[in-house]
Design a protein around this motif. Structure first.
Motif, short mmCIF file in Angstrom:
data_model
loop_
_atom_site.label_atom_id
_atom_site.label_comp_id
_atom_site.label_asym_id
_atom_site.label_seq_id
_atom_site.Cartn_x
_atom_site.Cartn_y
_atom_site.Cartn_z
N LEU B 271 0.49 -0.43 -3.47
CA LEU B 271 0.95 0.43 -2.38
C LEU B 271 1.30 -0.33 -1.10
N GLU B 272 0.78 -1.56 -0.98
CA GLU B 272 1.02 -2.31 0.26
C GLU B 272 2.51 -2.44 0.57
N LYS B 273 3.32 -2.51 -0.49
CA LYS B 273 4.76 -2.79 -0.28
C LYS B 273 5.53 -1.54 0.12
N GLU B 274 4.99 -0.36 -0.10
CA GLU B 274 5.74 0.88 0.17
C GLU B 274 5.84 1.11 1.70
N GLU B 275 7.02 1.35 2.20
CA GLU B 275 7.15 1.31 3.68
C GLU B 275 6.55 2.54 4.36
N ASP B 276 6.46 3.69 3.63
CA ASP B 276 5.88 4.85 4.35
C ASP B 276 4.41 5.05 3.93
N VAL B 277 3.81 3.94 3.44
CA VAL B 277 2.37 4.01 3.09
C VAL B 277 1.61 3.04 3.98
N VAL B 278 0.54 3.54 4.58
CA VAL B 278 -0.34 2.65 5.36
C VAL B 278 -1.63 2.48 4.56
N ILE B 279 -1.81 1.26 4.05
CA ILE B 279 -3.05 1.00 3.29
C ILE B 279 -3.63 -0.30 3.84
#
Lengths: 443, 443
Positions: B271-279
């Motif tokens: 998920l780190e790479k997804e731009e609208d995800v903050v993890i």
């Protein structure tokens, strides 16, 4: 000077009476159909918080549990009575349900077919729209079906076929499939009732007399309700006390039994010689029932021994007879044990203790008349719980016990709908465990 | 002709009002202290049918559950706060309980120390005579004790010693020994609370956040109550909808965890790479709490991943923030699941499904704004159940859940007093089993 006391004029006292009466009637109405407490939770399944069809149900209003009884095809109810009678009938609904020790299914069925106004004190109300129901009652005569199957002059009747067709019918019902049977109640009083299809109905609340034929994941105190046999012996209505009870201990029944019942033959040998003990062989017959009534009504103590299973009708015959039960059945489960403390009117003996020569009679002879009287008084108060014909007896208590299961039923329904199936086949169980502390009970 | 309408004279309308008011006050009084229904069973343990000290209690009058809270030696309560503060205090009862995610023990304790008139809507009433009590509450701060023990500047404090002395004190109490602890309620919110002495308190109703550290015969849904963490993030009070929630998915916490928590590192990678995800990684700190609040209040979905155990505070932080929980924690147990259907506002994902590249974000991006709004509305209604400060929130619901255990508690008490100890050491358990039918849930 005598102050002129204004007599209240007639119309104002009439007004007072009318307004007090109307407020009172509101109070009674609300209490009959609701349990109007402002603060505690309701037992309703259907109106589940965050339930899609309803806006929120706020805890605070109790109401009677709504039970929908399926209109089963008559071959599961009156058709079984017809088969038992051995003769074809034009109108089966006129047939009389035969007397036997597992009549619970008949009394529960008749309770729900009675007009609501007659169902005084019931914690449940019958609804005719399944969409309104909290619970769904399956009234099949599964115990009578076993009797018909056991070689009675039926028309080639098969109990197993009845079970299969009942469950197939049930599984075709939308309301069964909605919650996988969790919110269903099925009567299966005879320990062998519905045995063939048990795995397909085990999610339901089962009304059973014991769990001896069920696996732990099929039946348990947590999920199901232990119900009384319908006692066959007339209730003792004579005077309390020991004067009329010249006999110390009474037992009549099969001497040889399977499983837990092996203790019987051993005890027969020990007790047969005692002169104030009546321990006789006897199978179910009208004549023997008279002998049992005579025996139980004139004995201080009545022996309850495990049979093929740990429970037996004679325990309830004994209570009806105010004959103090002496229970030698280590694994016995007892009806309504959350509201009844059986130690107040019964004596529990460990199996191995009871098999010591002279132990039973010595112990019972030491019990003082005053104590026996006390046991009898308690039995007299509590026996309505074991009387299926009593207005506030077994039937109402069974419905109360079923209602108490609702929180766990609702929890399991919600949980199973979102739960991720675990790998491996072991059932995932939540348990209530007992007696690991090694406390030795009984005597 | 205008019929002369007789104006009701003043005194008679006064009489009507007085009489209606008095009947109404009787109605309210009876309802506050009793649940006056003529027919249904009471939840009382002490007034057990056939109970020696009482004549029969007839089913029909509900009343509030009576809870006795032990006056514990202060070293089990305020003494723990003192240890946490690291400074000796003249009057420990003036000390302030510190904020953390397991404050349930404080809120339950304060609820019972408040004047009764302030305890609006509570299903229980505190009694000060143990002989009257249905249940006994043990208010030890077992979760704070763990925090103090974990290296805080204490005075050589030992949580395990606290546990041992607490249980020794408890076992010296007549009321504990009377029913072997069955009618006792003990708060142990932190999954590791009271771990050392669990076998000695397992008969009691445990208030826990999950069962992950407990054996099946120590803790279960049937015996115990799953309680919420006390959420740390302020409730979101802004407008419902997705406009202000520019972020798709939010998670902040430890990346590396034991047991079920191993899924975290795998998901971080995905998920780190997804731009609208903050993890983001983050441990408990004031600064990180601000970041979490910011993140949760501006995200549509909040990821709940199993940590060392299946439960975690962030689920309740998410609900308070109206951030739709996305739960990847196969074995999670959820509070109050009999009255709350979590599927109405949460998304459950199977662990192995969630680990498929792109699966989580694709699924969440497909959820329409209207659906998110619906989830938010449901959360807004249901979040009071997770608010320990709400007048009718977590505290009242925990007491309601405890009250629902009473029938099974009473049954176990009566049963264990007459039950014959079985040979062999296996605990004798009554279970409620689930999910053997292989239904695949989640997505």
């Amino acid at each position: 000077m005598n102050p002129k006391i204004r007599k209240p004029n007639n119309s104002s006292s009439k007004k007072v009476t009318v307004s007090v009466l109307s407020v009172f009637l509101v109070f009674v109405f609300v209490n009959t159909f609701f349990y109007p407490s402002f603060y505690s939770d309701s037992g309703s399944i259907r109106r589940n918080l965050v339930d899609s069809r309803e806006s929120f149900h706020f805890p605070g209003n109790f109401r009677k549990t709504k039970v929908y009884m399926y209109e089963l095809p008559t071959n599961f109810t009156y058709g079984v009575i017809e088969q038992h009678g051995g003769e074809k009938s034009d109108d089966v609904t006129g047939l009389k349900y035969p007397g036997h020790q597992h009549m619970h299914e008949w009394y529960l069925y008749s309770d729900l077919t009675r007009p609501e106004v007659k169902r005084v004190g019931s914690p449940i109300v019958r609804v005719f729209d399944p969409a309104e129901a909290d619970l769904f009652y399956v009234s099949a005569f599964s115990s009578l079906s076993l009797i018909v199957d056991s070689g009675r002059p039926g028309f080639g009747y098969s109990d197993e076929e009845m079970q299969e067709s009942l469950v197939s019918w049930l599984e075709s019902q939308e309301w069964w499939r909605r919650n996988n049977g969790r919110d269903h109640v099925i009567v299966a009083g005879d320990p062998n009732a519905l045995k063939r299809v048990m795995d397909r109905v085990k999610n339901a609340v089962l009304l059973v007399t014991d769990f001896d034929r069920l696996r732990a994941d099929q039946g348990s105190l947590v999920k199901d309700v232990i119900i009384p046999y319908s006692h066959r012996i007339d209730a003792y209505e004579g005077e309390l006390g020991v004067k009329q009870r010249t006999n110390l201990l009474f037992f009549m029944g099969n001497r040889y039994r399977k499983d837990g019942g092996k203790v019987r033959d051993l005890l027969f040998k020990l007790l047969e010689k005692e002169e104030d003990v009546v321990i006789k062989r006897g199978t179910q017959s009208r004549e023997n029932m008279r002998a049992v009534k005579q025996g139980m009504h004139t004995s201080k103590f009545c022996l309850h021994l495990a049979g093929d299973t740990s429970s037996a009708c004679r325990l309830f015959d004994a209570i009806a007879s105010l004959c103090v039960p002496v229970i030698v059945s280590d694994g016995i489960e007892l009806p309504f044990e959350d509201v009844i403390d059986y130690r107040k009117f019964s004596i529990f003996l460990r199996r191995d203790a009871a098999l010591k020569p002279g132990f039973v009679v010595k112990k019972l002879r030491k019990v003082k008349p005053g104590k026996i009287l006390k046991y009898q008084k308690v039995m007299k108060e509590v026996r309505r719980y074991f009387d299926y014909t009593h207005l506030n007896g077994s039937v109402n208590e069974i419905w109360r016990q079923v209602t108490k299961k609702i929180p766990l039923i609702k929890l399991m329904i919600n949980r199973e709908k979102r739960m991720i199936k675990r790998d491996g086949s072991d059932p995932q169980c939540s348990c209530l465990c007992s007696n690991q502390t090694g406390i030795i009970h009984g005597v």
